[in-house]
Design an enzyme around this catalytic site. Structure first.
Site, PDB file in Angstrom:
ATOM      1  N   SER A 100       0.772  -1.243   0.285  1.00 26.17           N
ATOM      2  CA  SER A 100       0.002   0.222  -0.590  1.00 26.17           C
ATOM      3  C   SER A 100       0.815   1.272  -0.294  1.00 26.17           C
ATOM      4  CB  SER A 100      -1.091  -0.136   1.572  1.00 26.17           C
ATOM      5  OG  SER A 100      -1.976  -0.479   1.290  1.00 26.17           O
ATOM      6  N   LYS A 124       0.442   3.963  -2.861  1.00 26.12           N
ATOM      7  CA  LYS A 124      -0.568   4.088  -2.947  1.00 26.12           C
ATOM      8  C   LYS A 124      -0.488   6.110  -3.299  1.00 26.12           C
ATOM      9  CE  LYS A 124      -4.027   0.514  -1.168  1.00 26.12           C
ATOM     10  NZ  LYS A 124      -4.284   0.231   0.150  1.00 26.12           N
ATOM     11  N   TYR A 159      -3.601  -2.455 -10.052  1.00 23.45           N
ATOM     12  CA  TYR A 159      -4.078  -2.441  -8.825  1.00 23.45           C
ATOM     13  C   TYR A 159      -2.381  -2.861  -8.556  1.00 23.45           C
ATOM     14  CZ  TYR A 159      -4.906  -2.647  -3.595  1.00 23.45           C
ATOM     15  OH  TYR A 159      -5.348  -2.296  -2.254  1.00 23.45           O
ATOM     16  N   TYR A 173      -5.060   3.541   8.131  1.00 23.40           N
ATOM     17  CA  TYR A 173      -6.225   3.119   8.037  1.00 23.40           C
ATOM     18  C   TYR A 173      -6.776   3.258   9.689  1.00 23.40           C
ATOM     19  CZ  TYR A 173      -3.633   0.929   4.735  1.00 23.40           C
ATOM     20  OH  TYR A 173      -2.867   0.728   3.593  1.00 23.40           O
ATOM     21  N   VAL A 178       1.079  -3.941   3.897  1.00 22.12           N
ATOM     22  CA  VAL A 178       0.719  -4.531   4.235  1.00 22.12           C
ATOM     23  C   VAL A 178       2.196  -5.788   4.424  1.00 22.12           C
ATOM     24  CG1 VAL A 178      -0.798  -5.815   2.564  1.00 22.12           C
ATOM     25  CG2 VAL A 178      -0.753  -6.348   5.352  1.00 22.12           C
TER      26      VAL A 178
HETATM   27  N1  GLN Z   1      -2.625  -5.388  -2.026  1.00 23.37           N
HETATM   28  C1  GLN Z   1      -3.286  -5.309  -0.790  1.00 23.37           C
HETATM   29  C2  GLN Z   1      -4.090  -5.237  -0.972  1.00 23.37           C
HETATM   30  O1  GLN Z   1      -4.454  -4.896  -1.519  1.00 23.37           O
HETATM   31  C3  GLN Z   1      -2.338  -3.756  -0.125  1.00 23.37           C
HETATM   32  C4  GLN Z   1      -2.584  -3.509   1.209  1.00 23.37           C
HETATM   33  C5  GLN Z   1      -2.163  -3.122   2.350  1.00 23.37           C
HETATM   34  O2  GLN Z   1      -0.561  -3.588   2.288  1.00 23.37           O
HETATM   35  N2  GLN Z   1      -2.729  -2.269   3.213  1.00 23.37           N
HETATM   36  O3  GLN Z   1      -5.236  -6.116  -0.169  1.00 23.37           O
END
Ligand code: GLN
Length: 303
Positions: free
Chosen positions: A64, A67, A191, A239, A257
């Site tokens: 993530s 992003k 994505y 988050y 993650v």
């Molecule tokens: N690719 C992961 C997902 O879509 C990214 C989530 C994350 O890093 N928090 O679940």
């Protein structure tokens, strides 16, 4: 203010001395195989120097954290139009929550929760083929990092595609509310691939310098946009753990993650930390602890 190189060495040895490494993400099989007992930290300062400790040359799945880069690209491509499709408020929910998307009629709370990042990726895609959009994303990240040795791990992307049921649910829900221009498969394929980028903490700390707004840093977005990206990282980057991160660490950050966190001391430092074991919010357990100690020792805070 303490001496940065010795603080980093101490953070590395403290991390290794503590047996509680947290739990690696289980829902992406490739990430579930990663050894949790790893730690790395890199700090790129606005004076051009790079300071680090631990396994800072080991590539990990940035997930993530990408992003932030895709948001910068989406805003560069279509400006404020993105905000008609995605909000800018903290969600107070898990990164992959579905319930809020239904309650709010398919408009994700912010660009960092998965639903919002899927819309952002859709905006980056536009009418292009995924290959072209991914090439732009990789180019942006490589330029920011000043390194061409940054690649997508295809096995991680495939693993996430095979088990990405929640993300497919989110994407179909967005499509049902007419908030996706491309098919769920195309938006998610792009994505999953950008989430599967691998970087070392050295590369990530270098790449984060585009968020510093200081002389000599990679100039990829305007100073005004840098402030706004940092504002979103502070309020939404962790988050439902964002408030706690702001309270304890005191600077903007974006977690992934895979156990990485990119954190920014505006105008001064870009910090990348990695330890794959996660806390209950899905953010790096030891990464968060190390950042809290680092900002306290260095007296770094935006407040
Ligand atoms: N690719 C992961 C997902 O879509 C990214 C989530 C994350 O890093 N928090 O679940």
């Amino acid at each position: 203010m303490s001496d940065l190189p010795s603080v980093l060495q101490r953070l590395d040895s403290d991390a290794r001395a503590d047996a509680d490494w947290g739990q690696v993400a289980q829902y992406i099989p490739q990430l579930a195989q990663v050894d949790p007992a790893q730690f790395a930290i890199s700090v790129a300062l606005a004076d051009g120097s790079l300071h680090e400790a631990g396994a800072c040359e080991v590539p990990f799945s940035v997930q993530s954290i990408t992003k932030v880069f895709t948001l910068a690209i989406a805003l560069g491509r279509s400006g404020d139009q993105l905000w008609t499709r995605v909000g800018r408020e903290p969600s107070g929910r898990a990164f992959n929550s579905i319930v809020q998307l239904e309650q709010e009629a398919g408009r994700p709370r912010n660009p960092f929760i998965n639903a919002g990042a899927i819309v952002t990726t859709d905006e980056v895609l536009g009418a292009r083929a995924p290959r072209e959009a991914l090439a732009e994303i990789i180019r942006f990240v490589r330029t920011a990092a000043g390194s061409d040795d940054i690649h997508i791990n295809e096995a991680v992307a495939a693993s996430e595609t095979a088990y990405g049921h929640r993300n497919f649910a989110l994407a179909h829900f967005l499509a049902a509310h007419d908030n996706l221009r491309n098919t769920p498969e195309k938006a998610l394929g792009t994505y999953f691939h950008h989430c599967a980028l691998e970087m070392t903490t050295s590369q990530l700390a270098m790449a984060g310098r585009f968020l510093l707004d200081a002389p000599g840093m990679p100039h990829l977005v305007s100073p005004r946009r840098i402030r706004r990206l940092n504002a979103l990282m502070l309020t939404c980057g962790h988050y439902d753990g964002s408030g706690d991160f702001a309270y304890r660490v005191g600077i903007p950050g974006k977690s992934g993650v895979g156990g990485g966190i990119l954190a920014i001391v505006p105008g001064q430092a870009s910090i990348a930390v990695w330890s794959p074991g996660l806390n209950r919010y899905g953010n790096s357990h030891k990464g968060t602890e190390a950042l809290a100690k680092l900002t306290s020792e260095m007296d770094w805070s935006i407040f």
